[in-house]
Write a protein that holds these residues in place. Structure first.
Motif, PDB file in Angstrom:
ATOM      1  N   ALA A   1       0.886  -1.086  -0.062  1.00  0.00           N
ATOM      2  CA  ALA A   1      -0.016   0.020  -0.007  1.00  0.00           C
ATOM      3  C   ALA A   1       0.789   1.259   0.000  1.00  0.00           C
ATOM      4  O   ALA A   1       1.939   1.182   0.569  1.00  0.00           O
ATOM      5  CB  ALA A   1      -0.937   0.025   1.135  1.00  0.00           C
ATOM      6  N   PRO A   2       0.479   2.380  -0.544  1.00  0.00           N
ATOM      7  CA  PRO A   2       1.375   3.448  -0.789  1.00  0.00           C
ATOM      8  C   PRO A   2       1.404   4.311   0.656  1.00  0.00           C
ATOM      9  O   PRO A   2       0.260   4.148   1.160  1.00  0.00           O
ATOM     10  CB  PRO A   2       0.686   4.148  -1.683  1.00  0.00           C
ATOM     11  N   GLU A   3       2.223   4.971   0.805  1.00  0.00           N
ATOM     12  CA  GLU A   3       2.327   5.772   2.146  1.00  0.00           C
ATOM     13  C   GLU A   3       1.761   7.336   1.949  1.00  0.00           C
ATOM     14  O   GLU A   3       1.673   7.718   3.002  1.00  0.00           O
ATOM     15  CB  GLU A   3       3.727   5.851   2.682  1.00  0.00           C
ATOM     16  N   TRP A   4       1.377   7.716   0.785  1.00  0.00           N
ATOM     17  CA  TRP A   4       0.507   8.720   0.513  1.00  0.00           C
ATOM     18  C   TRP A   4      -0.086   8.568  -0.691  1.00  0.00           C
ATOM     19  O   TRP A   4       0.256   7.685  -1.706  1.00  0.00           O
ATOM     20  CB  TRP A   4       1.327  10.057   0.848  1.00  0.00           C
ATOM     21  N   THR A   5      -1.018   9.235  -1.243  1.00  0.00           N
ATOM     22  CA  THR A   5      -1.840   8.872  -2.297  1.00  0.00           C
ATOM     23  C   THR A   5      -1.060   9.271  -3.533  1.00  0.00           C
ATOM     24  O   THR A   5      -0.234  10.477  -3.484  1.00  0.00           O
ATOM     25  CB  THR A   5      -3.042   9.916  -2.406  1.00  0.00           C
ATOM     26  N   PRO A   6      -0.669   8.505  -4.502  1.00  0.00           N
ATOM     27  CA  PRO A   6       0.293   8.637  -5.422  1.00  0.00           C
ATOM     28  C   PRO A   6      -0.291   9.794  -6.243  1.00  0.00           C
ATOM     29  O   PRO A   6      -1.323  10.078  -6.653  1.00  0.00           O
ATOM     30  CB  PRO A   6      -0.143   7.273  -6.549  1.00  0.00           C
ATOM     31  N   GLY A   7       0.790  10.720  -6.685  1.00  0.00           N
ATOM     32  CA  GLY A   7       0.485  11.861  -7.120  1.00  0.00           C
ATOM     33  C   GLY A   7       0.141  12.992  -6.521  1.00  0.00           C
ATOM     34  O   GLY A   7       0.222  14.284  -6.944  1.00  0.00           O
ATOM     35  N   ASP A   8      -0.084  12.767  -5.182  1.00  0.00           N
ATOM     36  CA  ASP A   8      -0.351  13.887  -4.228  1.00  0.00           C
ATOM     37  C   ASP A   8       1.030  14.141  -3.404  1.00  0.00           C
ATOM     38  O   ASP A   8       1.146  13.900  -2.484  1.00  0.00           O
ATOM     39  CB  ASP A   8      -1.428  13.675  -3.474  1.00  0.00           C
ATOM     40  N   GLY A   9       1.860  14.851  -3.999  1.00  0.00           N
ATOM     41  CA  GLY A   9       3.144  15.314  -3.447  1.00  0.00           C
ATOM     42  C   GLY A   9       4.210  14.356  -3.778  1.00  0.00           C
ATOM     43  O   GLY A   9       3.895  13.239  -4.309  1.00  0.00           O
ATOM     44  N   HIS A  10       5.583  14.480  -3.530  1.00  0.00           N
ATOM     45  CA  HIS A  10       6.607  13.571  -3.831  1.00  0.00           C
ATOM     46  C   HIS A  10       7.634  13.511  -2.701  1.00  0.00           C
ATOM     47  O   HIS A  10       7.492  14.184  -1.689  1.00  0.00           O
ATOM     48  CB  HIS A  10       7.440  14.179  -4.885  1.00  0.00           C
ATOM     49  N   GLY A  11       8.255  12.148  -2.804  1.00  0.00           N
ATOM     50  CA  GLY A  11       9.144  11.952  -1.575  1.00  0.00           C
ATOM     51  C   GLY A  11      10.387  10.941  -2.271  1.00  0.00           C
ATOM     52  O   GLY A  11       9.844  10.036  -3.040  1.00  0.00           O
ATOM     53  N   TYR A  12      11.640  11.144  -1.963  1.00  0.00           N
ATOM     54  CA  TYR A  12      12.552  10.497  -2.592  1.00  0.00           C
ATOM     55  C   TYR A  12      12.560   8.861  -2.238  1.00  0.00           C
ATOM     56  O   TYR A  12      12.611   8.519  -1.155  1.00  0.00           O
ATOM     57  CB  TYR A  12      13.860  11.057  -1.898  1.00  0.00           C
ATOM     58  N   HIS A  13      12.699   8.266  -3.553  1.00  0.00           N
ATOM     59  CA  HIS A  13      12.387   6.981  -3.199  1.00  0.00           C
ATOM     60  C   HIS A  13      13.880   6.367  -3.642  1.00  0.00           C
ATOM     61  O   HIS A  13      14.507   6.103  -4.621  1.00  0.00           O
ATOM     62  CB  HIS A  13      11.645   6.290  -4.426  1.00  0.00           C
ATOM     63  N   ALA A  14      14.649   6.477  -2.418  1.00  0.00           N
ATOM     64  CA  ALA A  14      16.055   6.040  -2.437  1.00  0.00           C
ATOM     65  C   ALA A  14      16.532   4.921  -3.099  1.00  0.00           C
ATOM     66  O   ALA A  14      17.584   4.886  -3.938  1.00  0.00           O
ATOM     67  CB  ALA A  14      16.513   6.333  -1.084  1.00  0.00           C
ATOM     68  N   LEU A  15      15.964   3.828  -2.789  1.00  0.00           N
ATOM     69  CA  LEU A  15      16.354   2.469  -3.144  1.00  0.00           C
ATOM     70  C   LEU A  15      15.181   1.940  -4.247  1.00  0.00           C
ATOM     71  O   LEU A  15      15.384   1.136  -4.971  1.00  0.00           O
ATOM     72  CB  LEU A  15      16.949   1.618  -2.024  1.00  0.00           C
ATOM     73  N   THR A  16      13.874   1.903  -3.749  1.00  0.00           N
ATOM     74  CA  THR A  16      12.804   1.459  -4.216  1.00  0.00           C
ATOM     75  C   THR A  16      12.840   1.876  -5.763  1.00  0.00           C
ATOM     76  O   THR A  16      12.078   1.131  -6.632  1.00  0.00           O
ATOM     77  CB  THR A  16      11.439   1.878  -3.502  1.00  0.00           C
ATOM     78  N   TYR A  17      13.095   2.982  -6.044  1.00  0.00           N
ATOM     79  CA  TYR A  17      13.148   3.781  -7.242  1.00  0.00           C
ATOM     80  C   TYR A  17      13.519   2.901  -8.269  1.00  0.00           C
ATOM     81  O   TYR A  17      12.971   2.825  -9.414  1.00  0.00           O
ATOM     82  CB  TYR A  17      13.888   5.185  -7.137  1.00  0.00           C
ATOM     83  N   GLY A  18      14.664   2.146  -8.131  1.00  0.00           N
ATOM     84  CA  GLY A  18      15.241   1.498  -9.197  1.00  0.00           C
ATOM     85  C   GLY A  18      14.373   0.302  -9.573  1.00  0.00           C
ATOM     86  O   GLY A  18      14.340  -0.074 -10.774  1.00  0.00           O
ATOM     87  N   TRP A  19      13.736  -0.329  -8.645  1.00  0.00           N
ATOM     88  CA  TRP A  19      12.723  -1.383  -9.070  1.00  0.00           C
ATOM     89  C   TRP A  19      11.407  -0.880  -9.671  1.00  0.00           C
ATOM     90  O   TRP A  19      10.665  -1.913 -10.292  1.00  0.00           O
ATOM     91  CB  TRP A  19      12.732  -2.489  -7.902  1.00  0.00           C
ATOM     92  N   LEU A  20      11.114   0.295  -9.138  1.00  0.00           N
ATOM     93  CA  LEU A  20      10.013   0.726  -9.788  1.00  0.00           C
ATOM     94  C   LEU A  20      10.175   1.367 -11.317  1.00  0.00           C
ATOM     95  O   LEU A  20       9.354   0.827 -12.152  1.00  0.00           O
ATOM     96  CB  LEU A  20       9.479   1.797  -8.895  1.00  0.00           C
ATOM     97  N   ALA A  21      11.174   2.040 -11.396  1.00  0.00           N
ATOM     98  CA  ALA A  21      11.509   2.473 -12.757  1.00  0.00           C
ATOM     99  C   ALA A  21      12.139   1.429 -13.737  1.00  0.00           C
ATOM    100  O   ALA A  21      11.690   1.556 -15.013  1.00  0.00           O
ATOM    101  CB  ALA A  21      12.629   3.769 -12.538  1.00  0.00           C
ATOM    102  N   GLY A  22      12.654   0.552 -12.863  1.00  0.00           N
ATOM    103  CA  GLY A  22      13.456  -0.567 -13.743  1.00  0.00           C
ATOM    104  C   GLY A  22      12.433  -1.490 -14.139  1.00  0.00           C
ATOM    105  O   GLY A  22      12.719  -2.298 -15.101  1.00  0.00           O
TER     106      GLY A  22
END
Length: 387
Positions: free
Chosen positions: A151-172
């Motif tokens: 589950a997301p920690e905030w509503t997707p698209g409602d603000g941003h927060g740095y995805h330090a490590l998870t970013y790679g497997w999401l964008a990847g």
């Protein structure tokens, strides 16, 4: 500034960019480097290619011309470029919901998440909801499935927060599902054979060893100007339950660990030389990787302001940082520069208006909460050399 003489700095420097060499040498003389390299391209021409110090301070192993080093989050910009290239080729529509090609991702109210959300830290999945081992992190399909089920920690698209490590497997996952290969294999094939996101034993054996001794800031940190912010950052960093701590430290591992270096983490695991990183940005700004219109859209700022993870204002395009406190850029580049900084003080930068591309990677970890001043000093010298 006078020239610091000595054998510590080797390589080539165009006379017009002599100030870059002087700054680099001064950093060693002041004890602010152990081992490092810096490379600069100007209008497609390599004008700086310098290295010095020790690749392994414990063993006394010198930094060589071809010494690679972990570039930490500089990796994110390379991974994002792979996704943008696939979009340019018509393989994926980044503006459309990802459930069109990743149906299971829609769980827990994430059905509206787009590829652009994945690339700009808006997904609301900055951390894993359970401990992840380095061995598990080497399986991109498993990491993607783990995040799809959260589950997301905030509503997707409602603000941003740095995805330090998870970013790679999401964008990847954009790359993995549309190119049919890992991010690392795609990057090496399309962008450069020595951009290693997933390093083989031979590269790991040559890689610089990271050290954790704090680096003197060398000047006032702009973050410190914000009343109470440094205290809040320090508290969040030490609190195991804070979003900042969870985002940065899971998977928890040493970046000297061969399991991490071979694991192909697409957010922070790239091992390369500054020469190869700068060459990547040089090709990028000259239209050899993406069409100019694709790049212009890719570097357009999507989010700017308070970061739900880092607690400072950040600015992101589609995978690229834009000038801000975590991507310090001299005045001449603040309107047109893009790229990404890394946790250890590394940076990759491209500026199509200035015709400038820069790569810098040290093995002495920096301590600046707002970014590392060593890279800023080198960028400032490079921009000044342009006249």
């Amino acid at each position: 500034m006078g020239v610091v003489e000595g054998p510590v700095v080797e390589g080539h420097c165009d006379p017009a960019f002599r100030a870059v060499r002087e700054v680099f040498a001064e950093q060693f003389a002041a004890g602010r480097q152990v081992g490092a390299a810096v490379a600069v391209y100007a209008d497609g021409r390599p004008v700086v290619d310098l290295w010095g110090g020790l690749a392994d301070g414990r063993a006394g192993k010198p930094w060589q011309r071809d010494t690679p080093c972990v570039a930490f989050s500089c990796t994110k910009a390379v991974t994002a470029t792979a996704a943008l290239l696939l979009a340019e080729r018509g393989e994926v529509d980044l503006a459309a919901p990802v459930t069109g090609w990743w149906p299971e991702f829609g769980a827990h109210g994430k059905e509206g998440v787009t590829g652009e959300h994945l690339l700009s830290h808006q997904t609301g999945l900055p951390a894993f909801d359970r401990p992840i081992t380095p061995e598990e992190a080497a399986d991109p399909a498993a990491m993607a499935a783990q995040l799809a089920g959260q589950a997301p920690e905030w509503t997707p698209g409602d603000g941003h927060g740095y995805h330090a490590l998870t970013y790679g497997w999401l964008a990847g996952e954009i790359v993995r599902r549309h190119a049919g290969t890992t991010v690392g294999a795609f990057v090496r094939r399309e962008f450069g054979p020595d951009l290693w996101i997933g390093s083989p034993p031979e590269v790991i054996a040559r890689a610089a060893r990271l050290g954790g001794r704090p680096v003197p800031s060398g000047g006032a940190d702009p973050v410190a100007k914000h009343d109470g912010l440094l205290h809040r950052l320090a508290e969040a960093y030490m609190d195991p339950e804070s979003r900042l701590n969870r985002a940065l430290h899971n998977p928890k591992a040493s970046y000297n660990n061969p399991v991490v270096l071979s694991g192909g983490w697409p957010a922070a695991g790239m091992v390369t030389t500054p020469r190869d990183l700068a060459a990547f940005y040089d090709r990028l700004i000259r239209g050899e990787i993406l069409r100019p219109d694709t790049l212009a859209e890719g570097v357009r700022t999507r989010v700017n302001g308070p970061d739900k993870v880092l607690l400072v204002d950040t600015s992101f395009a589609l995978g690229y940082m834009r000038p801000n406190v975590n991507f310090r850029t001299p005045g001449p580049g603040r309107a047109s520069a893009f790229g990404h900084s890394g946790a250890g003080g590394s940076i990759g930068l491209g500026d199509p208006e200035a015709g400038l591309a820069v790569g810098f990677i040290p093995n002495l970890m920096g301590d600046g909460l707002g970014g590392d001043l060593r890279s800023y000093e080198l960028l400032k010298a490079a921009y000044a050399a342009l006249g």
